[in-house]
Enzyme design. Structure first.
Site, PDB file in Angstrom:
ATOM      1  N   ARG A 180      -7.146   1.207  -4.863  1.00  0.00           N
ATOM      2  CA  ARG A 180      -6.140   2.211  -4.521  1.00  0.00           C
ATOM      3  C   ARG A 180      -6.038   3.250  -5.626  1.00  0.00           C
ATOM      4  NH1 ARG A 180      -0.406   0.298  -3.069  1.00  0.00           N
ATOM      5  NH2 ARG A 180      -0.254   2.481  -2.398  1.00  0.00           N
ATOM      6  N   CYS A 239       3.443   2.911 -10.038  1.00  0.00           N
ATOM      7  CA  CYS A 239       2.622   2.115  -9.119  1.00  0.00           C
ATOM      8  C   CYS A 239       2.654   2.836  -7.787  1.00  0.00           C
ATOM      9  CB  CYS A 239       3.150   0.680  -9.034  1.00  0.00           C
ATOM     10  SG  CYS A 239       4.908   0.573  -8.576  1.00  0.00           S
TER      11      CYS A 239
END
Length: 285
Positions: A180, A239
């Protein structure tokens, strides 16, 4: 001051036996099934634990531009903390079933209220059971106390507006999975990629194979190698939505590298605005 980073399962057992002023929170959750954590709590939890829900209790309503798990106002979370039974004299222990990825959010937010005596159960529910701890299925009723009296925050945070001019100056750590971070996949947010200049530290790299946090000195060596800075206050954590970034914040606290900040909106907020810069090449490891 109590426990402020981690407690072992055996220590938690002793605290329960000693009838200390103690609140235990089960923060289990599943991003793909937002009812799964509460179901697992009802199927069995540490005796006396209250359930805390990521969306209802640890987040504010979403607007489409403020991220997937925006922070609630401190006053609103102070009411939640009081409902859960937290007072200024309470030792809080929080755990989950997912490698502490959600427990750390509750840990950080209580410190954000100014509550120092909050710690994560090292190894989570699995460690509790391995230590011989029993499970209970009784749903703990709300304590219904007055709102927690907020104090000066014990943690630092930044928003997108203050982070943007610091791109390239602040040491930015992204806790998402490497694929990701690199922008190869993006199952949750508006764009793939990462904030320019960020380095990747997958939150699960903080753990040993048994699911417990690595020793403090090992964590310190790993973070010092990654950061290449002497001052932790120059570090900002993010994040996907401001949850697993708290895992890296806790790991740095364990390592004695205190004072770094959280960007609560994280990638989900950052990527919602197409005017903000995006990177897709790997930076760091």
């Amino acid at each position: 001051m109590g426990f402020t980073t981690l407690v072992s399962a055996t220590t938690l057992q002793a605290l329960i036996e000693q009838r200390q002023s103690l609140v235990i929170l089960d923060a289990s959750f599943d991003l793909a099934d937002v009812t799964a954590g509460e179901r697992s709590y009802r199927e069995g939890h540490v005796p006396g634990a209250r359930y805390v829900h990521l969306d209802r209790d640890l987040s504010a309503p979403k607007t489409g531009r403020n991220g997937r798990h925006p922070l609630p106002p401190r006053e609103a979370f102070a009411e939640t903390a009081g409902r859960l039974g937290v007072t200024a004299r309470t030792q809080v222990v929080v755990y989950d079933r997912q490698a502490a990825m959600f427990a750390v959010r509750a840990w950080w937010m209580l410190r954000w209220l100014g509550h120092d005596a909050v710690a994560v159960l090292d190894g989570g529910l699995a460690a509790w059971q391995q230590a011989g701890g029993t499970l209970d299925t009784a749903v703990a009723s709300p304590a219904g106390l007055a709102p927690y009296p907020p104090r000066a925050p014990l943690v630092n945070s930044v928003d997108a507006a203050s982070l943007l001019p610091r791109i390239g100056l602040a040491r930015l750590i992204d806790a998402r999975a490497p694929e990701r971070f690199r922008g190869e996949v993006e199952p949750l947010d508006a764009q793939a990629g990462h904030i320019p200049g960020a380095r990747n530290r997958f939150f699960k790299d903080n753990l040993d194979p048994d699911g417990r946090f690595k020793p403090a000195q090992q964590l310190r060596r790993e973070f010092e190698t990654l950061l290449a800075v002497r001052d932790p206050s120059q570090v900002v954590h993010q994040c996907g939505s401001g949850v697993t970034a708290c895992h890296n914040l806790l790991a740095m606290e364990i390592a004695g590298l205190c004072g770094s900040a959280l960007y609560p909106g994280s990638w989900s907020e950052w990527s919602s605005d197409p005017s903000r810069p995006v990177a897709r090449a790997s930076v760091g490891a």
